[in-house]
Each structure stands twice: as structure tokens, then as C-alpha cells.
Enzyme design. Structure first.
Site, PDB file in Angstrom:
ATOM      1  N   LYS A  71       0.832  -1.200   0.000  1.00 23.34           N
ATOM      2  CA  LYS A  71       0.000   0.000   0.000  1.00 23.34           C
ATOM      3  C   LYS A  71       0.871   1.257   0.000  1.00 23.34           C
ATOM      4  CE  LYS A  71      -3.512   2.197   2.982  1.00 23.34           C
ATOM      5  NZ  LYS A  71      -4.266   2.023   4.249  1.00 23.34           N
ATOM      6  N   SER A 147      -8.866   2.744   3.918  1.00 23.25           N
ATOM      7  CA  SER A 147      -7.993   3.313   2.909  1.00 23.25           C
ATOM      8  C   SER A 147      -7.152   2.286   2.154  1.00 23.25           C
ATOM      9  CB  SER A 147      -7.068   4.336   3.569  1.00 23.25           C
ATOM     10  OG  SER A 147      -6.241   3.730   4.553  1.00 23.25           O
ATOM     11  N   SER A 171      -9.241   0.728   8.207  1.00 24.38           N
ATOM     12  CA  SER A 171      -8.753   0.702   6.829  1.00 24.38           C
ATOM     13  C   SER A 171      -8.257  -0.646   6.336  1.00 24.38           C
ATOM     14  CB  SER A 171      -7.639   1.744   6.645  1.00 24.38           C
ATOM     15  OG  SER A 171      -8.159   3.035   6.767  1.00 24.38           O
TER      16      SER A 171
END
Length: 471
Positions: A71, A147, A171
Site C-alpha cells: 500500500k 484506505s 482501513s
């Protein structure tokens, strides 16, 4: 090579000579190239470098040859852009590697690139202005969550078996629920954030992964877990490996089921059905499920988390501006981020101290439940997965209207630092995945993994989204 094997099975196939590590990596690259155009999950790649690493010889670790994506937020891959989904950081390139990535490499994993994230992780949907929205493989009109939405979409679509993810308010768990994946948020201090410090080295945020199987999550946590000397704090030691816990019978558990929150959002009927279905399966497995009352208000949790995370956003942006030697321009950050930045610049040290104190008080409030229960069960999301555009950072009012619905059940376990997981459990009325959340006290990741493995056997979920089954 088919993309339906999990990481453990992929590593076993490589070790057994059934397939070579190069073939595995080449197949993953081909799947990314084929599927990413529609999903926009992967934003930067290092395919040539990855193949060169394979040819040079990988570390002979437990996941040798398994491809992974990282990520693009708070964890850096040397030589790749480190943007955090923000135009302010669009030309930033990582000059060093995060400790977590180093541990992945030591385990023999091959990093293929980085995944999309909302700007600085400040949205429960992955729709940054910098790269555009990531689409959910189950329905490309819907959000993959955030996220860690890019990572979740990539794994759900079968691009790679596992991907790094992080969680500051839900997230890992929110995109796992949206994309039909297993997502464990470890407890505070379980995985070192080095070398990027945040407020007390990540008071509310934690790093781990999104996976299609419980055993993958457990083994990855064994690989990632453990403090560095000098970390601000470390999680309690676990009895044995997490991989062993995922093969262990947890014994009969006392499970407190929470289906509503004081002052919280309305919980959708589909989501409630998933929780009650999960409760029945738990009872069939020999656990005792009792309806319980929540001891916290989500607006209180949200206000506390907003101060702690907002203060860190100010520090990140100011440090970048100092590096660039210029003031903030109008188009550097999204409107919602600008609202947070402008407000949190007015915070005082006393404001942050009060939020830290309140976080501890909330921890004690929630922690008291574990005197009665071993595990808490709740929805992951109060409402089913929203369509793209519902949470629009260009219109901050949409975030204030919808964000609390997304994180009402998840954010509390970031503020308290307790481990929590989202387990796939059925579909909503539109055919999209649903997730249920289980939480445990500090040090309880092993119990959660053992329970998740039971549920995986008793109520198995689809491993990949429909997109993965297309020709």
C-alpha cells in the site's frame, strides 16, 4: 499458473518443484496487466526489478517466490513513488525501505508494486484525485473501501494472493468487508512502523495485510510481527506462532454480540442478518453468544481519533512543505484534507494531551467488557458497501455525512489499540460481500485467528470476486 492459490499453497508449490518462482511472478504480472486497467488498484510497478530479484535468487523463507503488493501509505518500497495518494507528494520517491517490506523480502516474497489509497488515508473509500478511483471487483460501480482499497481490490481480483494494508480507523477491515476478504488489524505495537514515526509511532494506526485465507494472514503476521529496539511500545507476547493458532481449537468462547451503538448510525438489515448468522455458526461450534451493550459512543471515539490523526496530518504536510521550500498551494491537497489541515493547525499541545487521555479512558471502558467476554462480535460496516462518489473528498460535506457510518464499529479498536478482524459472511441484497467484526483484548490475535479458521471451515467464503473468473 492460476491465481486461485493462496500464499501458503503457492509457496508449497514452488518448494515442491511444481512451478518455479519465476513462473509464479510472471503469472502475477500478467494478471495485474490484464485486470488493473478496469480496477485501478495498482498505481506503480517494479516488474523488471522483481524478475531480476527472482533470477538473482530469493531468500529461502516460508513464502519464497510469493508475489505481494504494498500500500502506498506509510510503508515505502525503495525506488518507488511514496505519495500517500496526495498531489503534494506526487514526485516523492522512497530513498529507503520500510522495516515491514524488509521482513517480507527476508521471507522470500517478491514486491511487484504499490496500491492505490485515498489521500493520506483520510477516506473510507479509495478515490484520490491524484490517481482516480479504485473499483470494487464485485461491482465496478461500488467502492472497494478504504484506505486499503487498492490492496483489497488487487487481492479480491486475484492479481496477487496477499497485499500489505494498514488500518487507522478501519482501513484493513472496511475494504476486507467490501471486497470479501479476511482482514486482521493487529493490536497496537504488534508490527513496527519503522522507519516512519507518527504520533507516538502510530497510536491508532497499525500495519498488516488483506488476504483470501486465514492461514495466509497468520503466517504473514508471524513474518511481520515483533518490535525493533526503541519502538515506543510493543504488543504482549503471544503463546506460540500465529500460524499455529490458526490451526488450533480456541475452545469454547464467551462472545458478546453488539448490534447497535449509543447515538450511532442505523444498522442495515442485511448487515444485521450477517451478524446473527455468524452468531448462530459460533453457537454451532460450541461458543456461547450473548447480546451485549456497547460501552462507548462513536461520536466520542471519532472526535478523539480526529485529533490524534489530524495532528499527524499537519506534521506530514508541514514537513513536506519545508522540504519543498514553499507554502501550501491551492491544488496541493484535496478540499477535505484542507479542512482537516486548517482546523488541526489550531490544535494546542493541551488538545492533543486531552485526546490521549480520552483514548485511555475509552480503552478502559471497552476493556471492561473482556472481564465478561473473550471476544466481541459486531458488524464491520453499519451499512452495505457504498457506490463510488458517495464519499467525495472534493465535497467535504459528503465525508461528514457518510464517514461515521463506515467507521462506527471499527474505529474504537484503533483508539483502544485492541486487535480486531473482519470475516466475510454472506452477501447483501445486491450480491456484494458482507463482513462481520470480532475484537479481542490486547494480545488476543491468536484467539481471533483460531476462531476465524473455525468460521472459514464452517461457513466458507468465495475466494475471489467474479472478475477473477473472467476469461
Amino acid at each position: 499458473m492460476a491465481g486461485n492459490r493462496d500464499a501458503v499453497a503457492t509457496a508449497a508449490a514452488i518448494a515442491g518443484g511444481e512451478v518455479s518462482d519465476r513462473e509464479v511472478v510472471e503469472a502475477a504480472i500478467a494478471r495485474i496487466e490484464k485486470r488493473n486497467g478496469e480496477l485501478n488498484a495498482v498505481i506503480h510497478t517494479r516488474f523488471d526489478e522483481a524478475l531480476a530479484e527472482v533470477d538473482a535468487g530469493l531468500h529461502d523463507g516460508p513464502l519464497r517466490g510469493v508475489p505481494v503488493l504494498v500500500k502506498d501509505l506509510g510503508t515505502e518500497v525503495e525506488g518507488l513513488p511514496a505519495t500517500g495518494g496526495s498531489r503534494l507528494f506526487a514526485d516523492a520517491v522512497a530513498a529507503r525501505e520500510s522495516e515491514l517490506v524488509t521482513r517480507y523480502r527476508r521471507a522470500g516474497m517478491v514486491v511487484l508494486g504499490t496500491t492505490n489509497t485515498p489521500e493520506l488515508g483520510l477516506n473510507a473509500s479509495t478515490e484520490p484525485t491524484l490517481y482516480g478511483p479504485t473499483r470494487n471487483p464485485w461491482s465496478t460501480e461500488h467502492s472497494p473501501g478504504g484506505s486499503s482499497g487498492g490492496s483489497a481490490a488487487a487481492v479480491s481480483a486475484g492479481m496477487v494472493p496477499v497485499a500489505h494494508a494498514s488500518d487507522g480507523g478501519g482501513s484493513i477491515r472496511i475494504p476486507s468487508a467490501a471486497c470479501g476478504l479476511f482482514g486482521l488489524k493487529p493490536g497496537r505495537g504488534r508490527v513496527s512502523p519503522a522507519p516512519r514515526p507518527t504520533t507516538l509511532s502510530g497510536l491508532v494506526s497499525g500495519h498488516h495485510a488483506v488476504t483470501r485465507t486465514v492461514r495466509d494472514s497468520a503466517l504473514l503476521l508471524d513474518i511481520a510481527a515483533g518490535p525493533l529496539f526503541g519502538d515506543a511500545y510493543a504488543a504482549p507476547a503471544c503463546d506460540g506462532t500465529f500460524a499455529a493458532w490458526a490451526r488450533r481449537d480456541p475452545g469454547p468462547l464467551r462472545i458478546g454480540m453488539i448490534t447497535s451503538l449509543p447515538g450511532g448510525p442505523t444498522v442495515h438489515a442485511d448487515t444485521l442478518r450477517a451478524v446473527y448468522d455468524a452468531a448462530r455458526v459460533c453457537e454451532d461450534l460450541g461458543h456461547r453468544v450473548v447480546e451485549a451493550a456497547a460501552s462507548y459512543r462513536p461520536d466520542d471515539v471519532g472526535a478523539t481519533s480526529a485529533v490524534l490523526m489530524g495532528a499527524d496530518v499537519v506534521v506530514q504536510i508541514d514537513a513536506r512543505l519545508e522540504q519543498l521550500g514553499r507554502p501550501l498551494a491551492d491544488d496541493d491537497i484535496e478540499p477535505f484534507t484542507r479542512v482537516i489541515y486548517d482546523h488541526c493547525r489550531t490544535l494546542t499541545a493541551a488538545d492533543v494531551s486531552r485526546a490521549l487521555r480520552r483514548a485511555q479512558e475509552i480503552g478502559w471502558q471497552v476493556g471492561a467488557a473482556f472481564e465478561t467476554y473473550d471476544v466481541l462480535l459486531s458488524p464491520t460496516l453499519a451499512q452495505p458497501t457504498p457506490r463510488l462518489g458517495t464519499l467525495d473528498t472534493r465535497r467535504p460535506e459528503t465525508i461528514y455525512e457518510h464517514a461515521a457510518v463506515q467507521s462506527a464499529f471499527t474505529s474504537v479498536h484503533n483508539v483502544t489499540g485492541m486487535p480486531a478482524m473482519s470475516v466475510p459472511f454472506g452477501r447483501d441484497s445486491h450480491g456484494l460481500p458482507l463482513g462481520v467484526q470480532f475484537a479481542a483484548p490486547a494480545g488476543g490475535e491468536g484467539v481471533l485467528l483460531a476462531l476465524a479458521a473455525q468460521l472459514e471451515q464452517a461457513a466458507p467464503w468465495d475466494r475471489t470476486a467474479p472478475l477473477d473468473n473472467r476469461s
